[in-house]
Design a protein around this motif. Structure first.
Motif, mmCIF file in Angstrom:
data_model
loop_
_atom_site.group_PDB
_atom_site.id
_atom_site.type_symbol
_atom_site.label_atom_id
_atom_site.label_comp_id
_atom_site.label_asym_id
_atom_site.label_seq_id
_atom_site.Cartn_x
_atom_site.Cartn_y
_atom_site.Cartn_z
ATOM 1 N N VAL A 1 -15.823 -3.873 6.597
ATOM 2 C CA VAL A 1 -16.259 -4.142 5.219
ATOM 3 C C VAL A 1 -17.632 -4.804 5.225
ATOM 4 N N GLU A 2 -17.810 -5.799 6.088
ATOM 5 C CA GLU A 2 -19.115 -6.466 6.157
ATOM 6 C C GLU A 2 -20.193 -5.487 6.615
ATOM 7 N N GLY A 3 -19.832 -4.559 7.521
ATOM 8 C CA GLY A 3 -20.789 -3.531 7.926
ATOM 9 C C GLY A 3 -21.177 -2.637 6.765
ATOM 10 N N MET A 4 -20.193 -2.280 5.929
ATOM 11 C CA MET A 4 -20.477 -1.470 4.736
ATOM 12 C C MET A 4 -21.405 -2.219 3.788
ATOM 13 N N LEU B 1 -8.354 -1.355 3.549
ATOM 14 C CA LEU B 1 -9.136 -2.528 3.158
ATOM 15 C C LEU B 1 -10.470 -2.113 2.543
ATOM 16 N N LEU B 2 -11.103 -1.086 3.109
ATOM 17 C CA LEU B 2 -12.342 -0.581 2.521
ATOM 18 C C LEU B 2 -12.122 -0.163 1.073
ATOM 19 N N ALA B 3 -11.004 0.513 0.806
ATOM 20 C CA ALA B 3 -10.736 0.978 -0.555
ATOM 21 C C ALA B 3 -10.610 -0.194 -1.511
ATOM 22 N N ALA B 4 -9.918 -1.255 -1.078
ATOM 23 C CA ALA B 4 -9.725 -2.413 -1.948
ATOM 24 C C ALA B 4 -11.032 -3.138 -2.220
ATOM 25 N N ARG B 5 -11.834 -3.304 -1.179
ATOM 26 C CA ARG B 5 -13.060 -4.075 -1.329
ATOM 27 C C ARG B 5 -14.161 -3.269 -2.012
ATOM 28 N N ALA B 6 -14.224 -1.967 -1.755
ATOM 29 C CA ALA B 6 -15.286 -1.154 -2.330
ATOM 30 C C ALA B 6 -15.138 -1.055 -3.843
ATOM 31 N N GLU B 7 -13.910 -0.903 -4.304
ATOM 32 C CA GLU B 7 -13.689 -0.738 -5.744
ATOM 33 C C GLU B 7 -14.208 -1.927 -6.528
ATOM 34 N N ALA B 8 -14.031 -3.141 -5.982
ATOM 35 C CA ALA B 8 -14.423 -4.350 -6.712
ATOM 36 C C ALA B 8 -15.928 -4.465 -6.888
ATOM 37 N N VAL B 9 -16.696 -3.872 -5.983
ATOM 38 C CA VAL B 9 -18.160 -4.010 -6.068
ATOM 39 C C VAL B 9 -18.838 -2.688 -6.392
ATOM 40 N N PRO C 1 2.453 -10.139 -8.700
ATOM 41 C CA PRO C 1 2.387 -8.706 -8.375
ATOM 42 C C PRO C 1 1.024 -8.237 -7.888
ATOM 43 N N TYR C 2 0.015 -9.086 -7.996
ATOM 44 C CA TYR C 2 -1.344 -8.690 -7.625
ATOM 45 C C TYR C 2 -1.827 -9.393 -6.345
ATOM 46 N N LEU C 3 -0.931 -10.101 -5.683
ATOM 47 C CA LEU C 3 -1.286 -10.722 -4.412
ATOM 48 C C LEU C 3 -1.395 -9.655 -3.327
ATOM 49 N N PRO C 4 -2.012 -9.975 -2.182
ATOM 50 C CA PRO C 4 -2.209 -8.949 -1.144
ATOM 51 C C PRO C 4 -0.898 -8.354 -0.656
ATOM 52 N N GLY C 5 -0.974 -7.096 -0.274
ATOM 53 C CA GLY C 5 0.134 -6.407 0.365
ATOM 54 C C GLY C 5 -0.389 -5.596 1.534
ATOM 55 N N HIS C 6 0.456 -4.766 2.110
ATOM 56 C CA HIS C 6 0.034 -3.993 3.279
ATOM 57 C C HIS C 6 1.014 -2.850 3.487
ATOM 58 N N ARG D 1 0.880 -2.747 -2.277
ATOM 59 C CA ARG D 1 -0.269 -3.502 -2.774
ATOM 60 C C ARG D 1 -1.432 -3.447 -1.779
ATOM 61 N N ALA D 2 -2.624 -3.671 -2.282
ATOM 62 C CA ALA D 2 -3.834 -3.593 -1.465
ATOM 63 C C ALA D 2 -3.940 -4.796 -0.542
ATOM 64 N N PRO D 3 -4.464 -4.601 0.672
ATOM 65 C CA PRO D 3 -4.610 -5.703 1.625
ATOM 66 C C PRO D 3 -5.910 -6.464 1.437
ATOM 67 N N VAL D 4 -5.987 -7.628 2.076
ATOM 68 C CA VAL D 4 -7.234 -8.387 2.121
ATOM 69 C C VAL D 4 -7.660 -8.644 3.563
ATOM 70 N N SER D 5 -6.797 -8.312 4.520
ATOM 71 C CA SER D 5 -7.163 -8.375 5.937
ATOM 72 C C SER D 5 -6.443 -7.252 6.675
ATOM 73 N N ALA D 6 -6.672 -7.143 7.980
ATOM 74 C CA ALA D 6 -6.212 -5.974 8.731
ATOM 75 C C ALA D 6 -4.711 -5.933 8.946
ATOM 76 N N ALA D 7 -4.085 -7.092 9.148
ATOM 77 C CA ALA D 7 -2.667 -7.142 9.505
ATOM 78 C C ALA D 7 -1.829 -7.604 8.320
ATOM 79 N N PRO D 8 -0.560 -7.189 8.257
ATOM 80 C CA PRO D 8 0.280 -7.527 7.105
ATOM 81 C C PRO D 8 0.378 -9.016 6.818
ATOM 82 N N PHE D 9 0.395 -9.847 7.869
ATOM 83 C CA PHE D 9 0.541 -11.283 7.674
ATOM 84 C C PHE D 9 -0.642 -12.053 8.256
ATOM 85 N N GLY D 10 -1.800 -11.389 8.301
ATOM 86 C CA GLY D 10 -3.033 -12.065 8.682
ATOM 87 C C GLY D 10 -3.064 -12.513 10.126
#
Length: 978
Positions: free
Chosen positions: A161-164, A191-199, A739-744, A756-765
């Motif tokens: 994501v940071e590279g994108m 994760l790219l899908a979740a982060r790209a949509e917001a920006v 219902p809008y907290l991270p998922g995986h 639900r959309a993730p915020v990091s690579a692994a289900p439980f960080g």
């Protein structure tokens, strides 16, 4: 979402109580401190400090069990670990079983000299970890074939994501389109899908075998090798993209790059990935050090931290964080990243893995892995299975009649495979499985093939017959890791001494107090730390089947329940692997909630001017617009300005972000008025949980208006800083935001969480370090946590009272009290004497202290936080040091010492400087290096003890400007230290 807590155990006796070990001040010490403050008890002090309107109800039922002893907590953790099953993972997808050399396991991961260190903002006393990080940067730059690498990222997916985002900043294209390799890791694509949509970025999934997609792009991502294991030459695609003005990002496996041509040689602008397989345990997903490297010309675009080489006052080489490693709070709403942490401890481990093995060792390990993968593929082919991946490094796919059946049969034989689709499985080899010659027949047998004779499946020469990487054009020819540091410490004796040497250069919590405001450097107990390296926690793949991780799920569920109860929220996600990611997750939840209610136009986020800069950066990355709210002269949110800003943006108001207690270190009396005003306008309240350690047991965010918060487990709940990471930043929310907290998609708990959309690579960080916080809460219990809060607030007010005799305390709350930290205003001292906040910070090193937080949130100040873990003797030693420094500054102001040649301006003083043949300064040598002996310290025995415990800094004050003018971010040649 959570599991029931364990049944209460017998209440610990006073002597056995863990809180007695964790809290540094006992009853007699606290009595003396209270006498200074004029209060009869800690409870009376807290009653006066914390506004009554936010206090928790007396007799509130608690979800926390009674406190356990250390032995009882360890036994419970052993029981949960026993419910995890360690099987041989062949899942891959960026996570591999790895061998952590015992000398690195014990010398780094289990060594408090490394894991209790703070972020190296005071570089003179951080030379050991800075050198280790420079090793890491050099390793990454060499292996990727690029010019400069930063000092680590949070994980591979967030690094992508940071590279994108970097590509978007650096590209000259005005397009919002970013092409993503269809063979990228699935968790990365999610994760790219979740982060790209917001920006506002449009992702274009592409099979690059067909070339570039039509239309303009600002960048693209290639996975190398692919998630399928495919190895192919992307150089033509990268060249075509570059010619069209796109910035090219390659996610690459560093171990594979010892055999494959590196991204830099293929034409990539940016390389990203993970260093997990370089000796770092899988740990059910983390923590691991991601990496990000760039070609020459993109150095100033790097997010995160970057270690560089400069010189000290004597002209000797010295390391420090370079200019572009500045915290994002400097940029605030103009920030391009909200990354304010790294994975330093894990980066040190990965870098030391390369130091220990060297280039030849890494090539040897890579060849073993590749040879084993090729042998297993051959064996399966001979057994009649169709191997679908023609060229690979360690991973290939296989056609089977029924993938679910194949995965289940393999699991029954102790092998974990990846289901790709209904008729395809993925097989990955690693450093551990490559060492077992029985893997091939076992796997073939598990998949249904019966051997016809002993020695079948092509096992002759398994692990010995070299199989060259294919295609031949991609075989690496260039050298890497040529610096002497990677070619010297290959014996265990040498490695042990190198690690000891570097740790000896540093000041960490194992030496003394680190009184950093806003950072909470407290005890990380051995009992809490010990389970991290147990194999039942360390050797679990994040996508292992549920039946293998029941112990982990029990621990995670209990910790979620406890954190929700302690904060007054209804749901918790432990997925965010840093406080910055927790902030982002909370704001994304607010954004999604508004959009679900048809209020997508609500995009304004109000943020007080005192807030930590990641607040503003996170808001921008969540697609929100920042509007700053003023603070009054007491450090509180200016209610009048808040109401004016709410009125101006009422229809568009999404949220307010507020830190409580405030970043100024006070309990704001009107916090309920603040939250009510936001709610009345239809907004949500995000309470930054950075300072929860000043509230725990006394007040709860959810009770006084919070809708969502992130928590810093690496602050309030004892996960160590590790030199600047690992961290965990869970997000907690009320039911309407849950219902809008991270998922995986790979969450073992399934259900809505998997959708639900993730915020990091692994289900439980970063779950392998969650046992630390679990153990802390379990051993403290609610009463112990409350006692810790009281002890921390008492210590802060004690220091504010005593230091207030020498330096103005900038902000105070009700009854003239502070919360868990206080801000000392050094600006009057500077005006009167010329002694700066930098001078005081560096002089504290000579007195044996790490400096408090400098110039945040107010320039020219020191923010001091003692924590509950320090004893009274250490608090008094700090007061003595600060009083002595004030006296020294007064001597400068009086003209006894010149402003350009005094013990403060020349600090810190090294042993080399103190023993120089010629001493030309107007102050004595012992004043320079043993100031307690020549100052106003107490009795002779105390002075002697302080001299014997002297910490000697390895370098003098570092010239930051020189390093920024002469950017060098890789290991310098040895002759530069001559």
């Amino acid at each position: 979402m959570t599991l029931a807590p364990t049944a209460p155990v017998r209440e610990a006796t006073a002597y056995d109580a863990f809180s007695r070990r964790h809290i540094g001040t006992g009853e007699s010490s606290q009595r003396r401190m209270l006498d200074v403050l004029g209060y009869g008890s800690v409870e009376a002090l807290l009653d006066a400090a914390i506004p009554g309107g936010i206090r928790v109800e007396e007799g509130r039922p608690s979800a926390l069990p009674a406190a356990a002893t250390e032995q009882e907590a360890a036994a419970e953790l052993r029981s949960m670990a026993g419910r995890n099953r360690v099987r041989r993972s062949m899942i891959g997808l960026g996570y591999y079983d790895a061998v952590t050399p015992a000398v690195i396991l014990r010398g780094v991961l289990e060594n408090p000299g490394w894991y209790t260190a703070y972020t190296p903002y005071q570089p003179e006393i951080s030379q050991g970890r800075l050198e280790a990080l420079l090793n890491f940067q050099t390793m990454v730059a060499d292996l990727t074939g690029l010019a400069t690498a930063n000092a680590s990222m949070l994980d591979e997916a967030t690094a992508v994501v940071e590279g994108m985002l970097l590509a978007r900043r650096a590209s000259k294209s005005r397009s919002a389109r970013f092409a993503v390799d269809a063979d990228a890791l699935p968790q990365t694509r999610a994760l790219l899908a979740a982060r790209a949509e917001a920006v506002g970025i449009e992702l274009v999934e592409t099979d690059f075998a067909d070339g570039l997609p039509e239309g303009e792009l600002f960048g693209l991502l290639v996975q190398y090798p692919g998630a399928s294991g495919r190895v192919w030459d992307p150089s033509e695609v990268l060249a075509a993209a570059s010619a069209a003005g796109a910035v090219t990002v390659v996610a690459a496996d560093l171990l594979a790059l010892t055999l494959l041509r590196p991204p830099g040689e293929l034409g990539a602008d940016v390389a990203v990935g993970t260093t997990q397989r370089l000796g770092v345990p899988m740990g059910f997903g983390g923590p691991h050090a991601g990496y990000l490297a760039v070609r020459s010309g993109l150095e100033r675009q790097l997010p995160g931290r970057l270690v560089g080489v400069s010189v000290d006052a004597d002209g000797a080489p010295a390391y420090r964080l370079s200019l572009q490693a500045r915290e994002q709070h400097i940029r605030r709403e103009k920030a391009t990243s909200n990354i304010c942490t790294a994975q330093v401890l894990l980066a040190v481990m990965a870098g030391m893995y390369a130091v220990y093995h060297g280039p030849d060792g890494l090539r040897h390990i890579a060849r073993k892995v590749h040879d084993a993968a090729a042998a297993v593929a051959e064996a399966l082919g001979e057994a009649g299975f169709e191997v679908l991946t023609p060229a690979f490094f360690d991973t290939f796919t296989v056609r089977v009649p029924d993938a679910d059946d194949a995965v289940a049969r393999a699991a029954a034989h102790g092998l974990l495979l990846r289901r790709v689709d209904a008729t395809t499985i993925g097989v990955s080899l690693d450093e551990v499985t490559a060492a077992d010659p029985l893997i091939a027949p076992l796997l073939a047998h598990a998949l249904g093939h019966e051997p016809v004779e002993d020695g079948a499946f092509g096992l002759v020469g398994y692990g010995h017959r070299a199989r060259e990487i294919e295609p031949a054009a991609l075989q690496r020819q260039s050298d890497f890791l040529t610096h002497p540091v990677f070619n010297t410490h290959h014996s265990e004796t040498g490695m042990m001494r190198y690690l000891r040497y570097l740790a000896g250069l540093d000041y960490a919590l194992d030496r003394g107090m680190i009184p950093l405001g806003s950072c909470t450097m407290k005890l990380n107990s051995a009992t809490e730390m010990e389970p991290v390296t147990w194999p039942e926690f360390a050797r679990i793949h994040p996508f292992a089947p549920r039946e293998d991780v029941e112990g982990y799920l029990e621990l995670i569920g209990q910790l979620e329940t406890w954190l929700a109860d302690l904060t007054g929220y209804d749901a918790v996600s432990l997925q965010p692997n840093a406080g910055s990611q927790g902030e982002l997750a909370g704001l994304l939840a607010i954004r999604a909630y508004h959009r679900a209610n048809g209020d997508g136009h609500r995009t304004v986020c109000l943020i007080p001017s005192s807030a930590h800069g990641t607040n503003a950066a996170s808001a921008v990355l969540a697609g929100l617009r920042v509007v700053v709210v003023a603070c009054d002269e007491l450090g509180n949110v200016d209610l009048e300005d808040l109401r004016a800003k709410i009125a101006a943006h009422r229809d568009d108001l999404a949220a307010l972000m507020v830190t409580y207690p405030s970043t100024h270190g006070v309990y704001e009396h009107e916090i309920r008025a603040v939250t009510d005003a936001v709610h009345d306008a239809g907004g949500q309240v995000y309470v930054d949980g950075a300072n929860l350690n000043a509230l725990l047991g006394y007040a709860r965010f959810g009770d006084f208006g919070g809708d969502v918060s992130h928590l810093n487990l690496h602050k309030t709940f004892c996960i160590p800083h590790g030199g600047g990471g690992p961290g965990v930043g869970p997000v907690a929310a009320k039911a309407h935001l849950a219902p809008y907290l991270p998922g995986h998609a790979e969450s073992q708990r399934g259900g809505e969480e998997a959708l639900r959309a993730p915020v990091s690579a692994a289900p439980f960080g970063s779950p392998s370090i969650l046992p630390i916080s679990w153990a802390y809460v379990r051993m403290m219990g609610e009463e112990g946590l409350r006692d810790a809060t009281g002890a921390a607030v008492l210590a802060a007010n004690y220091l504010a009272a005593r230091l207030g005799e020498h330096f103005p305390v900038l902000y105070r709350g009700d009854n003239g009290l502070v919360a868990h930290e206080c801000i000392l205003d050094l600006r009057p001292l500077t005006a009167a004497t010329g002694v700066t906040v930098d001078d005081v910070a560096k002089r504290l090193v000579d007195y044996g202290f790490h400096a408090p937080t400098m110039s945040f949130p107010v320039p020219g100040t020191l923010m001091v936080e003692p924590t509950e873990s320090e004893d009274l003797a250490e608090l008094d030693r700090f007061v003595d040091a600060m009083a002595a420094i004030k006296a020294e500054a007064d001597r400068v102001g009086a003209g006894e010492w010149p402003q350009d040649d005094n013990p403060l301006r020349n600090a810190p003083h090294t042993a080399v400087a103190a023993t120089a043949a010629e001493w030309t300064h107007p102050y004595a040598r012992d004043t320079a290096v043993h100031p307690f002996a020549s100052g106003t310290a107490a009795d002779p025995a105390t002075v002697t003890a302080r001299i014997r415990g002297k910490y000697w800094p390895p370098v003098r004050r570092i010239d930051q400007a020189f390093g920024d003018r002469n950017l060098v971010c890789a290991c310098p040649p040895p002759e530069s230290f001559a």
